[in-house]
Design a protein around this motif. Structure first.
Motif, PDB file in Angstrom:
ATOM      1  N   ILE C  37       0.851  -1.184   0.000  1.00 25.03           N
ATOM      2  CA  ILE C  37       0.000   0.000   0.000  1.00 25.03           C
ATOM      3  C   ILE C  37       0.883   1.229   0.000  1.00 25.03           C
ATOM      4  CG2 ILE C  37      -1.621   1.319   1.463  1.00 25.03           C
ATOM      5  CD1 ILE C  37      -2.752  -1.443   2.354  1.00 25.03           C
ATOM      6  N   GLY C  38       0.458   2.277  -0.721  1.00 27.36           N
ATOM      7  CA  GLY C  38       1.240   3.504  -0.705  1.00 27.36           C
ATOM      8  C   GLY C  38       0.711   4.518  -1.703  1.00 27.36           C
ATOM      9  N   GLU C  39       1.180   5.742  -1.532  1.00 27.36           N
ATOM     10  CA  GLU C  39       0.887   6.789  -2.509  1.00 27.36           C
ATOM     11  C   GLU C  39       1.479   6.356  -3.856  1.00 27.36           C
ATOM     12  OE1 GLU C  39       2.815  10.411  -1.456  1.00 27.36           O
ATOM     13  OE2 GLU C  39       1.751  11.646  -2.944  1.00 27.36           O
ATOM     14  N   CYS C  40       0.894   6.826  -4.933  1.00 30.95           N
ATOM     15  CA  CYS C  40       1.403   6.494  -6.261  1.00 30.95           C
ATOM     16  C   CYS C  40       1.630   7.778  -7.041  1.00 30.95           C
ATOM     17  CB  CYS C  40       0.397   5.593  -6.971  1.00 30.95           C
ATOM     18  SG  CYS C  40       0.765   5.350  -8.707  1.00 30.95           S
ATOM     19  N   GLU C  41       2.871   7.999  -7.435  1.00 26.72           N
ATOM     20  CA  GLU C  41       3.164   9.201  -8.223  1.00 26.72           C
ATOM     21  C   GLU C  41       4.278   8.854  -9.206  1.00 26.72           C
ATOM     22  OE1 GLU C  41       4.491  12.616  -5.979  1.00 26.72           O
ATOM     23  OE2 GLU C  41       3.776  13.963  -7.566  1.00 26.72           O
ATOM     24  N   VAL C  42       3.899   8.718 -10.462  1.00 20.51           N
ATOM     25  CA  VAL C  42       4.866   8.355 -11.503  1.00 20.51           C
ATOM     26  C   VAL C  42       5.004   9.546 -12.452  1.00 20.51           C
ATOM     27  CG1 VAL C  42       5.486   6.669 -13.273  1.00 20.51           C
ATOM     28  CG2 VAL C  42       4.027   5.984 -11.352  1.00 20.51           C
ATOM     29  N   SER C  61      -2.076   8.849  -7.475  1.00 21.61           N
ATOM     30  CA  SER C  61      -3.156   8.397  -6.603  1.00 21.61           C
ATOM     31  C   SER C  61      -2.689   8.563  -5.155  1.00 21.61           C
ATOM     32  CB  SER C  61      -3.511   6.932  -6.886  1.00 21.61           C
ATOM     33  OG  SER C  61      -4.477   6.492  -5.955  1.00 21.61           O
ATOM     34  N   ARG C  62      -3.549   9.101  -4.315  1.00 28.27           N
ATOM     35  CA  ARG C  62      -3.166   9.394  -2.928  1.00 28.27           C
ATOM     36  C   ARG C  62      -2.830   8.128  -2.148  1.00 28.27           C
ATOM     37  NH1 ARG C  62      -7.395  12.560   0.705  1.00 28.27           N
ATOM     38  NH2 ARG C  62      -6.904  11.301   2.540  1.00 28.27           N
ATOM     39  N   LYS C  63      -3.601   7.068  -2.388  1.00 29.42           N
ATOM     40  CA  LYS C  63      -3.350   5.819  -1.676  1.00 29.42           C
ATOM     41  C   LYS C  63      -3.782   4.676  -2.591  1.00 29.42           C
ATOM     42  CE  LYS C  63      -3.822   3.800   2.913  1.00 29.42           C
ATOM     43  NZ  LYS C  63      -4.528   3.900   4.206  1.00 29.42           N
ATOM     44  N   MET C  64      -2.841   3.795  -2.854  1.00 30.31           N
ATOM     45  CA  MET C  64      -3.104   2.739  -3.823  1.00 30.31           C
ATOM     46  C   MET C  64      -2.668   1.389  -3.260  1.00 30.31           C
ATOM     47  SD  MET C  64      -2.093   3.212  -7.821  1.00 30.31           S
ATOM     48  CE  MET C  64      -3.435   3.762  -8.886  1.00 30.31           C
ATOM     49  N   LEU C  65      -3.381   0.334  -3.699  1.00 30.57           N
ATOM     50  CA  LEU C  65      -2.856  -1.019  -3.532  1.00 30.57           C
ATOM     51  C   LEU C  65      -2.043  -1.321  -4.781  1.00 30.57           C
ATOM     52  CD1 LEU C  65      -2.659  -3.799  -2.187  1.00 30.57           C
ATOM     53  CD2 LEU C  65      -4.810  -4.412  -3.340  1.00 30.57           C
ATOM     54  N   ASN C  66      -0.734  -1.440  -4.599  1.00 26.11           N
ATOM     55  CA  ASN C  66       0.169  -1.681  -5.735  1.00 26.11           C
ATOM     56  C   ASN C  66       0.589  -3.137  -5.771  1.00 26.11           C
ATOM     57  OD1 ASN C  66       0.852   1.087  -6.900  1.00 26.11           O
ATOM     58  ND2 ASN C  66       1.109   1.425  -4.693  1.00 26.11           N
ATOM     59  N   ILE C  67       0.560  -3.706  -6.952  1.00 27.91           N
ATOM     60  CA  ILE C  67       1.020  -5.087  -7.131  1.00 27.91           C
ATOM     61  C   ILE C  67       2.139  -5.079  -8.167  1.00 27.91           C
ATOM     62  CG2 ILE C  67       0.346  -7.370  -7.992  1.00 27.91           C
ATOM     63  CD1 ILE C  67      -2.471  -6.724  -6.812  1.00 27.91           C
ATOM     64  N   ILE C  68       3.242  -5.735  -7.821  1.00 28.99           N
ATOM     65  CA  ILE C  68       4.380  -5.869  -8.750  1.00 28.99           C
ATOM     66  C   ILE C  68       4.641  -7.348  -8.949  1.00 28.99           C
ATOM     67  CG2 ILE C  68       6.869  -5.476  -9.095  1.00 28.99           C
ATOM     68  CD1 ILE C  68       5.579  -2.856  -9.146  1.00 28.99           C
ATOM     69  N   GLU C  69       4.735  -7.755 -10.214  1.00 27.25           N
ATOM     70  CA  GLU C  69       5.093  -9.144 -10.517  1.00 27.25           C
ATOM     71  C   GLU C  69       6.338  -9.157 -11.381  1.00 27.25           C
ATOM     72  OE1 GLU C  69       2.025 -11.569 -12.361  1.00 27.25           O
ATOM     73  OE2 GLU C  69       3.510 -13.069 -12.941  1.00 27.25           O
ATOM     74  N   GLU C  70       7.248 -10.080 -11.107  1.00 33.00           N
ATOM     75  CA  GLU C  70       8.385 -10.298 -12.004  1.00 33.00           C
ATOM     76  C   GLU C  70       8.471 -11.784 -12.365  1.00 33.00           C
ATOM     77  OE1 GLU C  70      12.294  -8.884 -10.765  1.00 33.00           O
ATOM     78  OE2 GLU C  70      12.993  -8.970 -12.843  1.00 33.00           O
ATOM     79  N   ASN C  71       8.525 -12.034 -13.677  1.00 34.61           N
ATOM     80  CA  ASN C  71       8.627 -13.394 -14.225  1.00 34.61           C
ATOM     81  C   ASN C  71       9.952 -13.567 -14.935  1.00 34.61           C
ATOM     82  OD1 ASN C  71       5.692 -14.123 -14.096  1.00 34.61           O
ATOM     83  ND2 ASN C  71       5.592 -12.291 -15.373  1.00 34.61           N
ATOM     84  N   GLY C 134      -2.108  -1.181 -10.166  1.00 36.68           N
ATOM     85  CA  GLY C 134      -2.423  -0.323  -9.032  1.00 36.68           C
ATOM     86  C   GLY C 134      -3.917  -0.085  -8.934  1.00 36.68           C
ATOM     87  N   LEU C 135      -4.460  -0.270  -7.721  1.00 34.08           N
ATOM     88  CA  LEU C 135      -5.890  -0.060  -7.483  1.00 34.08           C
ATOM     89  C   LEU C 135      -6.044   1.060  -6.460  1.00 34.08           C
ATOM     90  CD1 LEU C 135      -6.310  -3.849  -7.126  1.00 34.08           C
ATOM     91  CD2 LEU C 135      -7.864  -2.566  -8.624  1.00 34.08           C
ATOM     92  N   ASN C 136      -6.802   2.078  -6.800  1.00 33.34           N
ATOM     93  CA  ASN C 136      -7.040   3.153  -5.851  1.00 33.34           C
ATOM     94  C   ASN C 136      -7.668   2.620  -4.564  1.00 33.34           C
ATOM     95  OD1 ASN C 136      -6.311   5.284  -7.664  1.00 33.34           O
ATOM     96  ND2 ASN C 136      -8.320   5.049  -8.668  1.00 33.34           N
ATOM     97  N   ILE C 137      -7.117   3.046  -3.433  1.00 29.77           N
ATOM     98  CA  ILE C 137      -7.762   2.762  -2.140  1.00 29.77           C
ATOM     99  C   ILE C 137      -8.563   3.995  -1.728  1.00 29.77           C
ATOM    100  CG2 ILE C 137      -7.352   2.248   0.311  1.00 29.77           C
ATOM    101  CD1 ILE C 137      -4.808   0.744  -0.627  1.00 29.77           C
TER     102      ILE C 137
END
Lengths: 187, 187, 187, 187, 187, 187
Positions: C37-42, C61-71, C134-137
Motif C-alpha cells: 500500500i502507498g501513494e502512487c506518483e509516476v 493516486s493518494r493511496k493505492m494497492l500496488n502489485i508488482i510481478e516479475e517473471n 495499481g488499485l485506488n484505495i
C-alpha cells in the motif's frame, strides 16, 4: 563455437563479461569461448550476481584461469545448463589428470578437499548470453580458504589444460546439438 | 517437477517413453521424473534413437534401474542438456557412495572400468520432451560386456539410490532456474 | 511463483518496476508477485507506457494497492495475457465480496460505475518481464474522476483482499501450466 | 485472426479439434476462430483431455454453441491464457446482456447459479494450437445438472451473441499484441 | 505491419534505429516499416555494426532513401532473414523498372555495375528488432565509389518506388506467415 | 549445415519430405541440404500443401532437380524465410550463368518468360522443419506449360549448378547467423 586460449595475461575485472568483448578484442565473430590467465578482482559495481552484491562478497584471486563464453543462440536457462556442463567437464578433466584427487561439484562450484576452487556466473545481454568461469591457479590471498589448480589439482601446464578443456567442452556441445537431431519424435 | 520411485517392477520396452505415460499410470500431472526396476528389452521398432536403428542395435538388460522424465516446458536441446546433468549427477552419486570407483562419463554414457553401465536417450512429443536413462542392476546377458550397479558400483540399496538421485537432480534443476533469475543483465 | 503482501507502506514512483526490485528488497528469488500500500506518483521520465508519455499523462493516486510481478520465464505477450488474468481475477474477487457492484473490465482497466479504479502496465527487462497493477484505495486527488476500493468496491480489509488476490492468481497461473501438460497432441 | 459465425448446424464430435479443420472446411487460411451451433457428443477416443479420459467422462450436450480457434503463432501455454480470456469475455458479455445473472468463472469453466454452462480444452498439433469452447444452448440431457444460454443466461439470439463474442475477443487479442509493442524496456 | 512513406526530409544519423522511434514520431503502434528521404551521416558512436566500428568505417551519403522497420514478434535471426528479403525485393523492383540493369545482391548489399548502392543493418532492442536499409539517391560524396537510384537504377520517382517497395515487402511477409499455416505436419 | 549432391537418380514422390530421410539414407546427421535428379510425381495423399489438396493439384515433372533440406533449429516461419532465400539464390545463380534470361520470382515460385520453372513447400515435423524445392530439368509432360533449366535457363551441367547452389545457400545461411552476432543491441 570457436575456441581460443589467449597468450597474454589479462586481469579479470568483470568488465570482460560484456557483449562482444571477445569479438572486439580477438576478432572472433559468433559463438566463442576463450581462456586467459590473470589476476581476478571484481568489485561490487561490476558484479552481475545480485546474490553476491546482496551478501557484499567481492571476488578476488591472485592468479586465475578465466574462461569467457558468449552465445548468440541460447536462452539464459540453457546457458546455465551449459555452465554446469563446463564445470562438470573441468572436474572430469582434473580427475583424468589426477585420478586420486578428491574433487566435488556443487552446482556451479568446484571444491578440492572441501576448499573452493572456482567461481562462476552466467548472464544475458540484449543479443547474447555469457558465462564467466574462473579457476584459481594460485590461491593465496583469496577471501576464503581456497583450492587451486597448481597445488590441489596438480595441473602443471595450465595452457595445455585450458586447451583440452575448451576443446572437450566444444565437442560435447556439438554432440548435444546432434543428439537432438537423431531421434524420432514420439506420439 | 515431481519425483517418484515406483515400488512394483515394470519391464521397460520403449513404450514407456511416450507422452503422458507417467500421468496416465501414476496420476502425476506436469513435469515429473520417475524411477522403476525391471527387465529392459527394446526392439528396433520401439527405438527412438535412429542411430541405433541404423546400426541395428536393440537394447537388452536383465535387470535395470529405469528413469523416465517428461517435461512440458523445455526444448529438445535443453532436454539433452538436462539428460547430461542427470548422467553427471548419477556419476557423482556413485562416487560419493564409493570414492574409489573408476567411473567415466562419455556424453550420455557411463562406464565403470571401461564397461558400459547405462543407456540413455532424449526425445520429443508434440507437447513435451522425454528422457529415458537406464542403469544395469545385473549386467549378465547384456549384448556387450557391461558394468552394473550391484557388482561394479557396489550400490546395495537400489531404491534408496534412486530416491537420492531423483531428489538431487530435481534440486539442481530448480537451482538452475533460480540461477537464471538472480543476475543483472549486461549491456 | 512466490507471493508476499508487504506490511510497510511504500510510495510507488515507477522505479519499483525494474528487474530484481523484489529480490533486492524482499530476498525472494525467482518468479514472484508482491503487494503493498502507498501513494502512487509516476512522473513522465519513469513511465514505461510510451502512449502515456506521448499523451503527457502522469499517474497520481493518494493511496493505492500496488502489485508488482516479475517473471523469468514468460515472453512479453504472455505477460500481457497474465496481466489481463490478474485484472480479471481482481474483478471477480470484488464481485465475490460485493455481488451488486457494477464493475466493468476494459482491457487492463477496471471501472466501477464508469469511474476508473485502476492503472496497469506490463514491460520487459533483459532477463525478465514485469507487471505493475495499481488499485485506488482512496481516490480523492486523482487526475480523472476515479473509483476506489474503499468507497466504490466496499473492500474494508485491503491486506486481506490483497492476500486472497495474490493467492487466487498464483493458483490459476499454476493451473494454466498444468492445463498445458494434460492434453494429448492432435494430428 | 479472422472470425466466422457459421450458418449451418454441425455436430461437434471432437474431430473438429484438429489442424486445418477451419481451413479445409471454410477456406480461411491462418489464425482463425469460428462458431457454430450443433449437438455435442465426444466419445473417449476423440477426447484430448487426458484427465477426462482417466475419469471416464465423455461429453454430451443436446445443443451447443461451439467455438473452435486455431493459432499458428502461439505456444500451448499462451493458448491456455487465450482460452481463459475467451471464457472471461464470454462471462462479461453475458453480464452485459443480463446484469443480474449470477455467473462464476472457475478456470476454463463457467457456472450460472452453480450449474455448469460450458466445456473447454486447449491443445497442440505439430504446426498449431487449438481451442474448443462449448456453451450449452439447451441443457436437458447433459450428464451433470447444467446451465444453458437460453434459460439461464437469457440469451435469445445465439448467433448475434456469438458474433459479438468473437469480435470482442479478436479485438482484445489484437490489443494485447499492441500492448506489448508500446512499452519501453526497463534496465 | 503498417507502412508509411514520410513526406518531409529527415537526416539519418543512426539515432532513428532505436525502439519506438516510429511510434513516437509517426504514432504508428506495433510492427511497422517507414521510408524517408534525407542525408545519411552515421558517426562511429551511433553505429550498431561492430564490424564497421572495428574497421573504422563511418557511413555517409548526400541523399538517401532510408527505410526503418521495427518488429515486436521476430527473433534477431529471423529479422536478418527479413532484411535479406527486403534487399531481394528491392533488387527485383529495380529489375522490373529497368530490365537491362546489371544489379547484383551480395548478402545485404546491392551493387550496380560493381558500385555499391546500399547500406543495411539489423539489430535488437529489449522489446523489438529493427532494420535500417539505405539506398543512395545521389551518390556523389560517398566514401567509396557508389551507385545511386537516380543515375544507375534510373528510378525517377523515389517516393513512388518506396511506396511500391514497402507494399510488396509487406505483402510477402504476410504471405510467408500464411505459408506457415497451410501445411500438414509430417511424421 | 552439411551439403550433398547425390549421384544416383531418385524419384521424388513426397515421401522424401519426412524427418530423417537424409540421415537414414545418406548418413548425414544434423542440419543438411541435399540435391538429386529424378522424376517427380506427388499424388494427393503425399502432399503437405493443403492448398494444393483443396485445389486438387497433384505435381508431376518428368525430370527434376530436387532439393531437400532438414533443419533442427528453426521455427516453421523462419524456415519459410529460408525457403524464399533458397529460391532467390537460385534465381541469382541462373542470372549469373545467363545474364539475359527473363526470370521472375513470385513468392516461392520461379518463372522464365512467364512459364513456371519450379515447385516448393516448407513444413514441420515433431523435431524438425523441412523444405522441398524442385526445378524442372525437362518440362515436357508437366501439367501446366512449364519452363525448365535445360531449355529456358540454358544450364548444361545440372550437378555443377546444384553444387554451386547448395554451397552459395549454405554460405549465406551461415553469414546470416553471424550477422546476428556482430551488432550492438540498442536501447
Amino acid at each position: 563455437m570457436q575456441t581460443l586460449v589467449i597468450d597474454k595475461e589479462i586481469k579479470y575485472t568483470g568488465e570482460q563479461l560484456s557483449p562482444h568483448w571477445i569479438y572486439k578484442n580477438f576478432n572472433i565473430m559468433g559463438n566463442a569461448i576463450v581462456a586467459f590467465i590473470g589476476e581476478c578482482e571484481v568489485n561490487l559495481n561490476h558484479m552481475v550476481d545480485i546474490e553476491d552484491v546482496i551478501n557484499n562478497e567481492p571476488i578476488y584471486s591472485r592468479k586465475m584461469l578465466n574462461i569467457i563464453e558468449e552465445n548468440f543462440d541460447s536462452s539464459l536457462v540453457e546457458t546455465v545448463f551449459k555452465q554446469r556442463l563446463l564445470v562438470t567437464i573441468t572436474k572430469e578433466l582434473i580427475e583424468k589428470n589426477n585420478p586420486k584427487v578428491n574433487i566435488i561439484r556443487s552446482g556451479d562450484d568446484l571444491y578440492i578437499n572441501g576448499k573452493k576452487l572456482s567461481v562462476s556466473i552466467a548472464t544475458k545481454s540484449i543479443t547474447s548470453t555469457l558465462i564467466h568461469f574462473g579457476l584459481n591457479i594460485i590461491s593465496e590471498g583469496a577471501a576464503v580458504k581456497a583450492a587451486d589448480l597448481t597445488n590441489d589439482a596438480h595441473i602443471t601446464d595450465i595452457k595445455k589444460f585450458a586447451t583440452e578443456l575448451l576443446q572437450t567442452y566444444n565437442n560435447e556441445v556439438q554432440d548435444i546439438r546432434l543428439a537432438a537431431s537423431k531421434v524420432r519424435g514420439v506420439i
